[in-house]
Motif scaffolding. Structure first.
Motif, mmCIF file in Angstrom:
data_model
loop_
_atom_site.group_PDB
_atom_site.id
_atom_site.type_symbol
_atom_site.label_atom_id
_atom_site.label_comp_id
_atom_site.label_asym_id
_atom_site.label_seq_id
_atom_site.Cartn_x
_atom_site.Cartn_y
_atom_site.Cartn_z
ATOM 1 N N PHE A 1 1.135 -0.937 -0.117
ATOM 2 C CA PHE A 1 0.365 0.149 -0.144
ATOM 3 C C PHE A 1 0.198 1.018 -0.242
ATOM 4 C CE2 PHE A 1 -2.648 3.223 2.456
ATOM 5 C CZ PHE A 1 -3.295 3.188 1.837
ATOM 6 N N ILE A 2 1.918 1.353 0.766
ATOM 7 C CA ILE A 2 2.560 2.510 0.575
ATOM 8 C C ILE A 2 3.366 1.972 -0.331
ATOM 9 C CG2 ILE A 2 4.241 3.804 2.084
ATOM 10 C CD1 ILE A 2 2.854 2.114 4.572
ATOM 11 N N GLU A 3 4.543 1.461 -0.569
ATOM 12 C CA GLU A 3 4.967 0.867 -1.677
ATOM 13 C C GLU A 3 4.537 1.821 -3.239
ATOM 14 O OE1 GLU A 3 6.618 -2.364 -3.773
ATOM 15 O OE2 GLU A 3 5.876 -2.642 -2.698
ATOM 16 N N LYS A 4 2.968 1.337 -3.417
ATOM 17 C CA LYS A 4 2.277 1.900 -4.254
ATOM 18 C C LYS A 4 2.022 3.196 -4.326
ATOM 19 C CE LYS A 4 2.995 -2.338 -6.041
ATOM 20 N NZ LYS A 4 4.042 -2.493 -6.836
ATOM 21 N N GLY A 5 1.569 3.896 -3.049
ATOM 22 C CA GLY A 5 0.918 4.801 -3.204
ATOM 23 C C GLY A 5 1.496 5.753 -3.542
ATOM 24 N N GLY A 6 3.136 5.254 -2.132
ATOM 25 C CA GLY A 6 3.382 6.772 -2.261
ATOM 26 C C GLY A 6 3.357 8.128 -1.012
ATOM 27 N N ALA A 7 4.193 9.215 -1.266
ATOM 28 C CA ALA A 7 3.015 10.025 -0.398
ATOM 29 C C ALA A 7 1.623 10.168 -0.249
ATOM 30 C CB ALA A 7 4.189 11.487 -1.429
ATOM 31 N N ALA A 8 1.650 10.080 -1.469
ATOM 32 C CA ALA A 8 -0.298 10.026 -1.948
ATOM 33 C C ALA A 8 -0.935 9.517 -0.818
ATOM 34 C CB ALA A 8 -0.680 9.572 -2.775
ATOM 35 N N VAL A 9 -0.666 8.833 -0.324
ATOM 36 C CA VAL A 9 -1.810 7.720 0.740
ATOM 37 C C VAL A 9 -0.432 7.984 2.717
ATOM 38 C CG1 VAL A 9 -1.263 5.874 -0.189
ATOM 39 C CG2 VAL A 9 0.333 5.457 0.705
ATOM 40 N N GLU A 10 0.048 9.106 1.938
ATOM 41 C CA GLU A 10 0.392 9.354 4.064
ATOM 42 C C GLU A 10 -0.966 10.191 4.407
ATOM 43 O OE1 GLU A 10 2.767 10.058 6.740
ATOM 44 O OE2 GLU A 10 2.968 9.087 4.716
ATOM 45 N N ASP A 11 -0.192 9.413 5.531
ATOM 46 C CA ASP A 11 -2.083 10.140 6.254
ATOM 47 C C ASP A 11 -3.109 8.960 6.455
ATOM 48 O OD1 ASP A 11 -0.597 12.301 7.682
ATOM 49 O OD2 ASP A 11 -1.268 13.772 6.073
ATOM 50 N N VAL A 12 -3.270 8.516 6.007
ATOM 51 C CA VAL A 12 -4.625 7.507 5.559
ATOM 52 C C VAL A 12 -4.866 6.851 6.214
ATOM 53 C CG1 VAL A 12 -5.710 5.337 3.970
ATOM 54 C CG2 VAL A 12 -4.241 7.321 2.387
ATOM 55 N N TYR A 13 -6.428 6.221 7.394
ATOM 56 C CA TYR A 13 -6.561 5.378 8.135
ATOM 57 C C TYR A 13 -6.843 3.704 7.845
ATOM 58 C CZ TYR A 13 -6.111 9.874 11.066
ATOM 59 O OH TYR A 13 -6.619 11.424 11.337
#
Lengths: 296, 381
Positions: free
Chosen positions: B261-273
């Motif tokens: 999830f973090i690898e594919k989303g990078g900075a975009a997934v920051e702060d996701v719950y």
């Protein structure tokens, strides 16, 4: 939102066009539905991905990928279609054969990727957005629209204005007559497959880059949509495929935006039925192309 | 060395009790039947890898007593009902086979459940659909149903974050994901949250530009994304690229609890719950040891499904061992009875222990997490 959605649809539709052109080209020349086209598209994205992560500059990775998928398409023709073509009445056996090739390529990709979804490394292409007349458009979208427009124009020119194009149309109309006139049909088939494969490969790379996702099943939804495109556009019609691709892209965007998204496929396939009822040969189709009547 | 010691500590107690003096060596046959290919392979392959690793470790550590071992093999249901029916029918004919760990996804598992109940073969399917339990006493589920997991994130959204208007994006072609999404909708609506929009995507989709534009240009203070990790990261990336208000809370369920999830989303997934049974990197000594061992063995960090497979095999092994220690030894009936009676089995997911309740529903808890600085961090709520 309407104009933004139309822009989104045109970008998606332009990549469908790239994908569908190869599919319709093969049908136009050989009257064969090549269901391995989706796997070729997927292979293009995979090859460019592995080239990129192994240090090849992205532009070279695209070039290598197009070359490789062109060769894969030629191999598909040699292995899956040529023997069937020689025996005649190859339409149905070739369809089954192409599904088999598709499954083999998808299985290989699944093993290679370990079933994981891959994506080009961040920074492979600059992420830049522009606000133009209230529309939000990325540099990548601009490049894709430009590349697709150039390639489609070049392909149409190639088919209409060059010797090769005339040979392709001659073989598509009547292979035996073309052969009597000195056209090497086998060479036409191989070149057609190469062009179709290279275009599919490029479409795979662009989709993988645009939507940040490369996976072994990525060809399947595009294959279904390509089928809709070539039927609506008229089986074998290059211009029809381009217009139908853009229409499909925009229709898809608008249905997602204004209707429950679960209805998108139902509407698209409903549109397909409607077109088939009103114009059984598609919007730009030739009745002979559909009936296969020109094959001698 | 420390990791190995921890693994030994986790199993040695049980091994000592199971190794009855004078007992002859036993092989306890189990088949790990998961979707190694087909649409559910992104779950099944990982579950199978985690389960196989657990079985290998337990055999090495003498979990079943001296000389005894689990004789396991991995098979592919291919996410295909016909193949599953044929495989389970064939497997059920093997009198040595005690249990099947699988199949993977709901519709395939349902097909497997009907044969398993007909042939009286215990199965524990990866899916969390109640219908598998309702199919008969021999078919069980490994993962917690939405009724158990989704309240963790729905309550967090409604009570802790206080969201009022939520856009929902779910998967329309996988019944497990649909069930989770519907449960979230139901729970937040009960707590006064309005649903701004509800949209479904197909698992193979990657073009979310139209959907992203639609949501980014709408009014909501929350977006719930109920998809697999890679696809969810991609959706969130496209939402951000479409100009989604940065203050909008983005939430997901346990499928996001994967390094992917973090690898594919990078900075975009920051702060996701998100909620997760598995805290990447492990939560507690057992989990950390599993994460380290798995990465050392495979070269990749384990995700939610690897951890579920690993934990599921701990439960299966515990049931087999209990059945072996019972009067009459390990038979299909005794393994089934022992399986559904399992309580507080140490696992690497959730709160660290796994139990079945009276209705054979598994419980192991969930954790609420948030992506911070590219890592999953536990949220105090």
């Amino acid at each position: 939102m309407l104009t933004q959605q139309i822009l989104n649809g045109l970008v998606s539709g332009s990549v469908y066009a790239l994908f569908s052109l190869g599919f319709t080209l093969i049908f136009g020349v050989q009257k064969l539905l090549n269901f391995a086209h989706g796997a070729t598209f997927m292979a293009g994205a995979f090859i460019a991905y592995y080239c990129t992560i192994n240090g090849l500059p992205f532009v070279m990775a695209i070039g290598f990928s197009m070359l490789a998928t062109g060769l894969i398409a030629i191999l598909i023709d040699l292995i899956a279609f040529r023997a069937l073509r020689k025996r005649g009445n190859a339409e149905f056996p070739a369809l089954v054969s192409s599904i088999g090739v598709d499954l083999i390529l998808v299985s290989i990709a699944q093993q290679v990727s370990n079933t994981q979804v891959l994506n080009f490394p961040f920074g492979t292409f600059p992420i830049q957005f522009y606000d133009v007349f209230g529309l939000r458009i990325s540099l990548l979208q601009i490049v894709i629209l430009g590349v697709v427009a150039v390639l489609v124009t070049a392909l149409i020119f190639y088919l209409k204005k060059t010797t090769f194009g005339r040979q392709v149309r001659a073989v598509a109309t009547n292979e035996r007559a073309a052969a009597l006139l000195g056209v090497n049909a086998q060479s036409v088939y191989l070149q057609t497959f190469f062009i179709a494969g290279a275009l599919a490969g490029l479409a795979g790379v662009l989709i993988g880059l645009l939507f940040n996702s490369i996976q072994f099943l990525m060809g399947e939804p595009y294959m279904l949509r390509a089928f809709v495109v070539v039927v609506i556009g008229g089986l074998g019609s290059v211009q029809g495929a381009i217009i139908a691709s853009l229409m499909l892209g925009v229709a898809q965007s608008l249905t997602v935006a204004y209707l429950p998204s679960g209805l998108t496929d139902a509407i698209i396939f409903g549109l397909l039925f409607l077109v088939l009822l009103v114009r059984p040969n598609g919007l730009f189709g030739d009745i002979n192309a559909v009936a296969g009547g020109t094959r001698q | 060395m420390k990791i190995r010691t921890l693994m030994l500590a986790a199993t040695c107690g049980a091994a000592v009790t199971a190794a009855a003096p004078g007992a002859h060596a036993e092989d306890y046959k189990v088949v790990i039947l998961q979707s190694l290919t087909g649409g559910a392979a992104f779950i099944g392959k990982n579950v199978a890898e985690g389960a196989a690793m657990a079985a290998e470790e337990m055999n090495e550590n003498g979990y079943f007593g001296e000389g005894n071992r689990m004789d396991f093999e991995v098979a592919d249901d291919a996410t295909d009902r016909t193949q599953t029916l044929s495989l389970i029918t064939r497997l059920a004919a093997d009198p040595e086979l005690l249990l099947v760990m699988g199949p993977t996804s709901g519709s395939v598992a349902m097909a497997g459940a009907s044969v398993a109940n007909e042939r009286e073969l215990p199965i524990i399917t990866t899916t969390n659909t109640f219908e598998v339990i309702e199919a008969g006493p021999w078919s069980n589920i490994l993962t917690q149903p939405g009724t158990v997991t989704i309240p963790y994130i729905a309550d967090f959204a409604a009570q802790d974050l206080g969201v009022k208007n939520c856009a929902i994006i779910g998967v329309k072609d996988n019944e497990s994901y649909v069930a989770l999404q519907r449960k979230f909708e139901e729970l937040v609506q009960e707590q006064g949250v309005n649903l701004a929009s509800v949209d479904g995507v197909a698992l193979a989709d990657s073009d979310f530009s139209a959907l992203a534009t639609k949501i980014a240009t709408s009014e909501q203070d929350c977006v719930f994304v109920g998809t697999p990790a890679s696809q969810g990261a991609n959706i969130i990336l496209q939402l951000k690229q479409a100009g989604l208000d940065p203050s909008t809370a983005i939430l997901g369920h346990n499928a996001f609890a994967s390094p992917t999830f973090i690898e594919k989303g990078g900075a975009a997934v920051e702060d996701v719950y998100l909620i997760g049974a598995w805290v990447p990197g492990g939560d507690g000594e057992f989990g950390e040891a599993f994460a380290a061992n798995f990465e050392a063995k495979t070269g990749i960090a384990p995700d939610e499904w690897h951890a579920n497979g690993y934990s599921g095999m701990q439960v299966v092994a515990s049931a087999v061992r209990d059945a072996a220690a019972s009067e009459g030894g390990a038979t299909r009936a005794s393994v089934l009875a022992a399986l559904t009676a399992q309580k507080d089995v140490p696992v690497v997911i959730g709160g660290g222990t796994y139990s079945f309740d009276e209705e054979r529903v598994p419980h192991f808890g969930m954790r609420v997490m948030q992506v911070k600085d590219g890592e999953f961090t536990l949220v105090d709520n």
